[in-house]
Motif scaffolding. Sequence first.
Motif, mmCIF file in Angstrom:
data_model
loop_
_atom_site.group_PDB
_atom_site.id
_atom_site.type_symbol
_atom_site.label_atom_id
_atom_site.label_comp_id
_atom_site.label_asym_id
_atom_site.label_seq_id
_atom_site.Cartn_x
_atom_site.Cartn_y
_atom_site.Cartn_z
ATOM 1 N N ALA A 51 44.402 33.937 25.616
ATOM 2 C CA ALA A 51 44.637 33.625 27.029
ATOM 3 C C ALA A 51 45.570 34.665 27.647
ATOM 4 O O ALA A 51 45.367 35.107 28.784
ATOM 5 N N ALA A 52 46.591 35.081 26.895
ATOM 6 C CA ALA A 52 47.526 36.100 27.393
ATOM 7 C C ALA A 52 46.823 37.439 27.593
ATOM 8 O O ALA A 52 47.084 38.148 28.579
ATOM 9 N N VAL A 53 45.915 37.796 26.691
ATOM 10 C CA VAL A 53 45.168 39.045 26.833
ATOM 11 C C VAL A 53 44.278 38.991 28.070
ATOM 12 O O VAL A 53 44.173 39.972 28.817
ATOM 13 N N VAL A 54 43.650 37.856 28.305
ATOM 14 C CA VAL A 54 42.837 37.706 29.524
ATOM 15 C C VAL A 54 43.726 37.855 30.748
ATOM 16 O O VAL A 54 43.383 38.561 31.698
ATOM 17 N N ARG A 55 44.897 37.229 30.736
ATOM 18 C CA ARG A 55 45.833 37.348 31.861
ATOM 19 C C ARG A 55 46.232 38.797 32.090
ATOM 20 O O ARG A 55 46.213 39.296 33.217
ATOM 21 N N MET A 56 46.586 39.499 31.022
ATOM 22 C CA MET A 56 46.994 40.909 31.150
ATOM 23 C C MET A 56 45.852 41.765 31.687
ATOM 24 O O MET A 56 46.072 42.683 32.483
ATOM 25 N N THR A 57 44.641 41.466 31.248
ATOM 26 C CA THR A 57 43.476 42.232 31.694
ATOM 27 C C THR A 57 43.209 41.976 33.174
ATOM 28 O O THR A 57 42.950 42.915 33.938
ATOM 29 N N LEU A 58 43.282 40.726 33.599
ATOM 30 C CA LEU A 58 43.087 40.407 35.019
ATOM 31 C C LEU A 58 44.173 41.065 35.865
ATOM 32 O O LEU A 58 43.903 41.592 36.950
ATOM 33 N N LYS A 59 45.387 41.076 35.357
ATOM 34 C CA LYS A 59 46.497 41.724 36.064
ATOM 35 C C LYS A 59 46.265 43.237 36.160
ATOM 36 O O LYS A 59 46.487 43.843 37.209
ATOM 37 N N LYS A 60 45.779 43.831 35.078
ATOM 38 C CA LYS A 60 45.478 45.266 35.068
ATOM 39 C C LYS A 60 44.472 45.612 36.165
ATOM 40 O O LYS A 60 44.543 46.684 36.765
ATOM 41 N N PHE A 61 43.553 44.692 36.432
ATOM 42 C CA PHE A 61 42.518 44.936 37.437
ATOM 43 C C PHE A 61 42.894 44.403 38.824
ATOM 44 O O PHE A 61 42.056 44.308 39.705
ATOM 45 N N GLY A 62 44.169 44.052 39.026
ATOM 46 C CA GLY A 62 44.648 43.802 40.373
ATOM 47 C C GLY A 62 44.972 42.381 40.777
ATOM 48 O O GLY A 62 45.400 42.153 41.904
ATOM 49 N N LEU A 63 44.785 41.398 39.895
ATOM 50 C CA LEU A 63 45.180 40.041 40.273
ATOM 51 C C LEU A 63 46.679 39.881 40.031
ATOM 52 O O LEU A 63 47.210 40.398 39.052
ATOM 53 N N PRO A 64 47.368 39.184 40.930
ATOM 54 C CA PRO A 64 48.829 39.061 40.798
ATOM 55 C C PRO A 64 49.234 38.183 39.614
ATOM 56 O O PRO A 64 48.793 37.045 39.487
ATOM 57 N N GLY A 65 50.087 38.733 38.766
ATOM 58 C CA GLY A 65 50.544 38.017 37.577
ATOM 59 C C GLY A 65 51.283 36.737 37.877
ATOM 60 O O GLY A 65 51.235 35.793 37.093
ATOM 61 N N ASN A 66 51.954 36.673 39.030
ATOM 62 C CA ASN A 66 52.714 35.473 39.358
ATOM 63 C C ASN A 66 51.819 34.316 39.814
ATOM 64 O O ASN A 66 52.308 33.244 40.108
ATOM 65 N N ARG A 67 50.527 34.543 39.868
ATOM 66 C CA ARG A 67 49.587 33.469 40.228
ATOM 67 C C ARG A 67 48.737 33.031 39.040
ATOM 68 O O ARG A 67 47.756 32.330 39.196
ATOM 69 N N MET A 68 49.108 33.487 37.852
ATOM 70 C CA MET A 68 48.348 33.137 36.655
ATOM 71 C C MET A 68 49.284 32.547 35.612
ATOM 72 O O MET A 68 50.400 33.022 35.434
ATOM 73 N N PHE A 69 48.818 31.496 34.945
ATOM 74 C CA PHE A 69 49.564 31.015 33.796
ATOM 75 C C PHE A 69 48.589 30.666 32.686
ATOM 76 O O PHE A 69 47.400 30.465 32.924
ATOM 77 N N ILE A 70 49.106 30.668 31.467
ATOM 78 C CA ILE A 70 48.241 30.481 30.311
ATOM 79 C C ILE A 70 48.561 29.183 29.578
ATOM 80 O O ILE A 70 49.686 28.683 29.627
ATOM 81 N N VAL A 71 47.537 28.681 28.910
ATOM 82 C CA VAL A 71 47.627 27.476 28.096
ATOM 83 C C VAL A 71 46.760 27.719 26.868
ATOM 84 O O VAL A 71 45.751 28.422 26.955
#
Length: 154
Positions: free
Chosen positions: A98-118
């Motif tokens: 889940a963290a890798v998906v978050r980092m990848t989405l962030k790399k492509f421009g989605l704001p990290g402060n709007r994503m959380f992982i479970v």
Amino acid sequence: LRLALLTALQGMEIGTADVQYDPKTGKWTLAGDLLFPSGSWEITKKGEAVLKTFSQTYKGKDVGFRIVGHTDRDPIAKASTKRKLYTDSNHELGAIRAAVVRMTLKKFGLPGNRMFIVSWGNNMPVAPNDNRTANKKKNRRVEIFVLPAATEKQ
């Protein structure tokens, strides 16, 4: 947005079993094998391309994301993966994915402060949590819930 993303993914020859959307919950389900090799958290090239397309679709939209990692019930067998884990558990593997998906989405421009992982590890199967290969494949997945943005009270 949902239609635009589905259309873009069809052009990438992604199967309907690999990417599914539930409009009732706003949940995108990405098959684990699409994103990661079994027992690994190294994202595949095809998985990265899917997440790039996902990011481009939602970039600039007023939404948040809950990213949930799931695994099958098999114990982690790859020695190289086991050495990198602290707990040697499917729960930890689901969290890292889940963290890798978050980092990848962030790399492509989605704001990290709007994503959380479970991570649910192997605790929330969608198919029987048995030894059948087809069921294990269904249970290995990452879900991305698209959430409405929180509104501030004045």
